[in-house]
Design an enzyme around this catalytic site. Structure first.
Site, PDB file in Angstrom:
ATOM      1  N   ASP A   2       9.014 -23.493  -2.354  1.00  0.00           N
ATOM      2  CA  ASP A   2       8.121 -24.729  -2.402  1.00  0.00           C
ATOM      3  C   ASP A   2       7.372 -24.552  -3.800  1.00  0.00           C
ATOM      4  O   ASP A   2       6.515 -23.394  -3.781  1.00  0.00           O
ATOM      5  CB  ASP A   2       7.344 -24.618  -0.908  1.00  0.00           C
ATOM      6  CG  ASP A   2       6.187 -25.876  -1.149  1.00  0.00           C
ATOM      7  OD1 ASP A   2       6.002 -26.475   0.031  1.00  0.00           O
ATOM      8  OD2 ASP A   2       5.732 -26.063  -2.047  1.00  0.00           O
ATOM      9  N   GLU A  48       1.771  -1.292 -22.738  1.00  0.00           N
ATOM     10  CA  GLU A  48       2.915  -0.779 -21.976  1.00  0.00           C
ATOM     11  C   GLU A  48       4.050  -1.295 -22.218  1.00  0.00           C
ATOM     12  O   GLU A  48       5.115  -1.271 -21.589  1.00  0.00           O
ATOM     13  CB  GLU A  48       2.441  -0.747 -20.539  1.00  0.00           C
ATOM     14  CG  GLU A  48       2.531  -2.294 -20.014  1.00  0.00           C
ATOM     15  CD  GLU A  48       1.945  -2.192 -18.410  1.00  0.00           C
ATOM     16  OE1 GLU A  48       2.680  -1.737 -17.593  1.00  0.00           O
ATOM     17  OE2 GLU A  48       0.722  -2.555 -18.125  1.00  0.00           O
ATOM     18  N   CYS A  89      -2.038  -1.490 -16.975  1.00  0.00           N
ATOM     19  CA  CYS A  89      -3.026  -2.767 -17.607  1.00  0.00           C
ATOM     20  C   CYS A  89      -4.523  -2.484 -17.712  1.00  0.00           C
ATOM     21  O   CYS A  89      -5.321  -3.001 -17.909  1.00  0.00           O
ATOM     22  CB  CYS A  89      -3.039  -3.956 -16.551  1.00  0.00           C
ATOM     23  SG  CYS A  89      -1.375  -4.519 -16.215  1.00  0.00           S
ATOM     24  N   HIS A 116      -9.046  -8.344 -13.759  1.00  0.00           N
ATOM     25  CA  HIS A 116      -7.648  -7.910 -14.309  1.00  0.00           C
ATOM     26  C   HIS A 116      -6.775  -9.126 -13.517  1.00  0.00           C
ATOM     27  O   HIS A 116      -6.743  -9.028 -12.210  1.00  0.00           O
ATOM     28  CB  HIS A 116      -7.155  -6.476 -14.076  1.00  0.00           C
ATOM     29  CG  HIS A 116      -5.613  -6.408 -14.316  1.00  0.00           C
ATOM     30  ND1 HIS A 116      -4.917  -6.951 -15.180  1.00  0.00           N
ATOM     31  CD2 HIS A 116      -4.788  -6.097 -13.395  1.00  0.00           C
ATOM     32  CE1 HIS A 116      -3.628  -6.625 -15.321  1.00  0.00           C
ATOM     33  NE2 HIS A 116      -3.447  -6.107 -14.085  1.00  0.00           N
ATOM     34  N   SER A 154      -2.182  -0.192 -12.808  1.00  0.00           N
ATOM     35  CA  SER A 154      -1.403   0.316 -11.667  1.00  0.00           C
ATOM     36  C   SER A 154      -0.903   1.760 -11.982  1.00  0.00           C
ATOM     37  O   SER A 154      -0.770   2.018 -13.278  1.00  0.00           O
ATOM     38  CB  SER A 154      -0.157  -0.602 -11.393  1.00  0.00           C
ATOM     39  OG  SER A 154      -0.506  -1.763 -10.963  1.00  0.00           O
TER      40      SER A 154
HETATM   41  N1  COA Z   1       1.907 -23.541  -0.426  1.00  0.00           N
HETATM   42  C1  COA Z   1       0.883 -22.668  -0.644  1.00  0.00           C
HETATM   43  N2  COA Z   1       0.756 -21.285  -0.602  1.00  0.00           N
HETATM   44  C2  COA Z   1       1.941 -20.706  -0.259  1.00  0.00           C
HETATM   45  C3  COA Z   1       3.111 -21.305   0.012  1.00  0.00           C
HETATM   46  C4  COA Z   1       3.072 -22.796  -0.128  1.00  0.00           C
HETATM   47  N3  COA Z   1       3.889 -23.548   0.237  1.00  0.00           N
HETATM   48  N4  COA Z   1       4.156 -20.631   0.475  1.00  0.00           N
HETATM   49  C5  COA Z   1       3.649 -19.367   0.421  1.00  0.00           C
HETATM   50  N5  COA Z   1       2.203 -19.376  -0.052  1.00  0.00           N
HETATM   51  C6  COA Z   1       1.299 -18.139   0.070  1.00  0.00           C
HETATM   52  C7  COA Z   1       1.416 -17.247   0.914  1.00  0.00           C
HETATM   53  O1  COA Z   1       0.556 -17.610   1.948  1.00  0.00           O
HETATM   54  C8  COA Z   1       0.697 -16.131   0.139  1.00  0.00           C
HETATM   55  O2  COA Z   1      -0.646 -16.367  -0.052  1.00  0.00           O
HETATM   56  P1  COA Z   1      -1.702 -14.974   0.278  1.00  0.00           P
HETATM   57  O3  COA Z   1      -1.172 -13.924  -0.614  1.00  0.00           O
HETATM   58  O4  COA Z   1      -2.989 -15.416   0.365  1.00  0.00           O
HETATM   59  O5  COA Z   1      -1.348 -14.422   1.843  1.00  0.00           O
HETATM   60  C9  COA Z   1       1.233 -16.217  -1.576  1.00  0.00           C
HETATM   61  O6  COA Z   1       1.384 -17.541  -1.306  1.00  0.00           O
HETATM   62  C10 COA Z   1       2.405 -15.235  -1.772  1.00  0.00           C
HETATM   63  O7  COA Z   1       3.309 -15.462  -0.820  1.00  0.00           O
HETATM   64  P2  COA Z   1       4.009 -14.294  -0.405  1.00  0.00           P
HETATM   65  O8  COA Z   1       5.134 -14.438   0.921  1.00  0.00           O
HETATM   66  O9  COA Z   1       3.114 -12.966  -0.282  1.00  0.00           O
HETATM   67  O10 COA Z   1       4.882 -13.851  -1.877  1.00  0.00           O
HETATM   68  P3  COA Z   1       5.913 -12.984  -2.195  1.00  0.00           P
HETATM   69  O11 COA Z   1       6.481 -11.944  -0.994  1.00  0.00           O
HETATM   70  O12 COA Z   1       6.932 -13.572  -3.047  1.00  0.00           O
HETATM   71  O13 COA Z   1       5.205 -11.655  -3.003  1.00  0.00           O
HETATM   72  C11 COA Z   1       3.525 -11.049  -4.744  1.00  0.00           C
HETATM   73  C12 COA Z   1       3.941 -12.187  -3.931  1.00  0.00           C
HETATM   74  C13 COA Z   1       2.410 -11.318  -5.489  1.00  0.00           C
HETATM   75  C14 COA Z   1       3.702  -9.437  -3.973  1.00  0.00           C
HETATM   76  C15 COA Z   1       4.741 -10.824  -5.906  1.00  0.00           C
HETATM   77  O14 COA Z   1       4.930 -12.043  -6.633  1.00  0.00           O
HETATM   78  C16 COA Z   1       4.599  -9.599  -7.014  1.00  0.00           C
HETATM   79  O15 COA Z   1       5.045  -8.410  -6.322  1.00  0.00           O
HETATM   80  N6  COA Z   1       4.178  -9.896  -7.874  1.00  0.00           N
HETATM   81  C17 COA Z   1       3.689  -8.562  -8.900  1.00  0.00           C
HETATM   82  C18 COA Z   1       2.290  -8.089  -8.590  1.00  0.00           C
HETATM   83  C19 COA Z   1       2.091  -7.148  -9.392  1.00  0.00           C
HETATM   84  O16 COA Z   1       2.214  -7.061 -10.576  1.00  0.00           O
HETATM   85  N7  COA Z   1       1.334  -6.027  -9.097  1.00  0.00           N
HETATM   86  C20 COA Z   1       0.911  -4.945  -9.907  1.00  0.00           C
HETATM   87  C21 COA Z   1       0.128  -5.301 -11.013  1.00  0.00           C
HETATM   88  S1  COA Z   1      -1.608  -4.873 -10.241  1.00  0.00           S
END
Ligand code: COA
Length: 390
Positions: A29, A79, A111, A233, A308
């Protein structure tokens, strides 16, 4: 002595993909990417751009002949390094035609490293008040196709000149910082994409922010009502929002509204460029300064830097009189408006278009890249860069 950011600019590649289209292609979605993650567009990097050329393009727009004479230190934070030995700053030194008596180094801590660069610069200028330090924070963020981190990719560079009596923002002392061995995100030498424990990284980031914000408060007595904005960040914009919300709950209504409204403005550029790793916090600063038309000189800004692994720092800065005159809003508007949208298929193809490790010689199609400075190829294992203005 007042020391801080005298100039600040950024560069991002000329292509982007809409995250809404990426979501559809991944049968997700679109609201998850645009609202849940908070990213709208993701920069797509052509093969003719790397960390060096991105940084050089960012620096090109901000440096005058006078700056080039005064710069005696170039600190390249990344990095996405292009050599295990030689510092990326040496390529910048050559491409920008800097003076010979310059110290040039590369620094790394995920970062966080651009912030390390700023603090190193501050110490250097305290000892050498006439000096100017060029800091580059440049990265190409790669998590891989069809991974959960894919939507949090992007690319770009921030270039800053740090000096005494800066035109934009002084950096206050003391700052507070913290190190803890955390495997939330890393990239082993063999891999050109990151390894990430995404949810764990969010928890660590929020924990670091809370620790540092409260430690800074204990040390300085600076609280939410003393801050006009808190910048983060931003690997993806929702991440900063989660951290901010964890402290503004305790604030009075006026402080909460101001900090949330300014956060909203500070994430604009990040939401349409994507994750630029070490430059992200400073891209957010540019976004706030260029898009907020009311924030006054004298305002105090809080900045949360996180890399990180993990290292974090919380510090503050004070906006200087006439800081707006030192910004490059029009240039940035033009750059962002003139980017080309590409399809998900084209993004995937570009993502996979990498130079095989060990390539001895290759020429790259720099005529297809509108950037002034490009990575032109490899000759006898030596990377070649072209400044089209020369
Ligand atoms: N409409 C609106 N929001 C929605 C949605 C929709 N249709 N479907 C899901 N969401 C929301 C979820 O509720 C969640 O919100 P929340 O975090 O406030 O709870 C958000 O979207 C993300 O959903 P989630 O299921 O947690 O996503 P994911 O399992 O795909 O993982 C990350 C998201 C961020 C963990 C992933 O993209 C990631 O690992 N990114 C890299 C992070 C990173 O780089 N970290 C190191 C640097 S600090």
């Amino acid at each position: 002595m007042k020391i801080g950011i005298d100039k600040i600019g950024f560069y991002t590649p000329n292509m982007y993909v809409e995250t809404e289209n990426l979501a559809k292609a991944r049968h997700i979605d679109p609201g998850k990417f645009t609202i849940g993650i908070g990213q709208e567009k993701m920069a797509v990097t052509p093969i003719t751009q790397d960390a060096v050329s991105l940084a050089a393009n960012a620096a090109l727009e901000i440096l005058t002949a006078e700056d080039k004479k005064a710069i005696d230190y170039v600190i390249f934070a990344t990095e996405s390094g292009i050599d295990h030995s030689k510092a990326a700053s040496i390529y910048i030194h050559e491409l920008l035609d800097l003076e010979p008596n310059v110290r040039s180094i590369e620094v790394k801590q995920a970062c966080y490293s651009a912030t390390a660069g700023i603090q190193i610069a501050k110490g250097h200028i305290a000892l050498n008040p006439e000096s100017k330090v060029l800091i580059l924070g440049a990265d190409i963020s790669r998590y891989g196709l069809e991974t959960s981190g894919e939507v949090t990719q992007g690319a770009g560079a921030v270039a800053m000149v740090v000096s005494a009596d800066p035109k934009i923002m002084t950096i206050e002392s003391p700052s507070v910082y913290q190190t803890e061995d955390v495997m939330d995100f890393w990239r082993p030498l063999h891999s050109d994409t990151a390894f990430v424990q995404g949810k764990y990284s969010v928890d660590q980031y929020i924990k670091f922010f809370q620790n540092l914000y409260y430690a800074h408060h204990d040390k300085t007595n600076i609280g939410l009502s003393d801050l006009d904005a808190i910048l983060f960040h931003l690997p993806y914009t929702k991440m900063g929002m989660k951290a901010l919300k964890s402290v503004v709950e305790e604030a009075n209504e006026a402080d909460r509204e101001r900090l949330l409204a300014n956060f909203d403005i500070s994430k604009r550029y990040n939401a349409i460029v994507g994750n630029i790793y070490t430059g992200s916090l400073y891209l957010s600063l540019i976004s706030l300064l260029e898009l907020n038309t009311t924030i006054e000189a004298g305002s105090r800004i809080g900045l949360f830097s996180y890399g990180s692994g993990a290292v974090g720092e919380f510090f503050t800065g004070i906006l200087q009189p006439n800081y707006r005159e030192a910004l490059y809003k029009e240039k940035h508007d033009n750059m962002l408006d003139n980017r080309t949208e590409v399809s998900v298929e084209a993004y995937e193809k570009t993502f996979q278009d990498t130079i095989p490790s060990g390539t001895e010689n290759i020429e790259l199609p720099i005529e297809q890249d509108p950037a002034t400075i490009c990575f032109a190829g490899i000759k006898d294992h030596m990377r070649q860069y072209v400044n089209k203005n020369n």
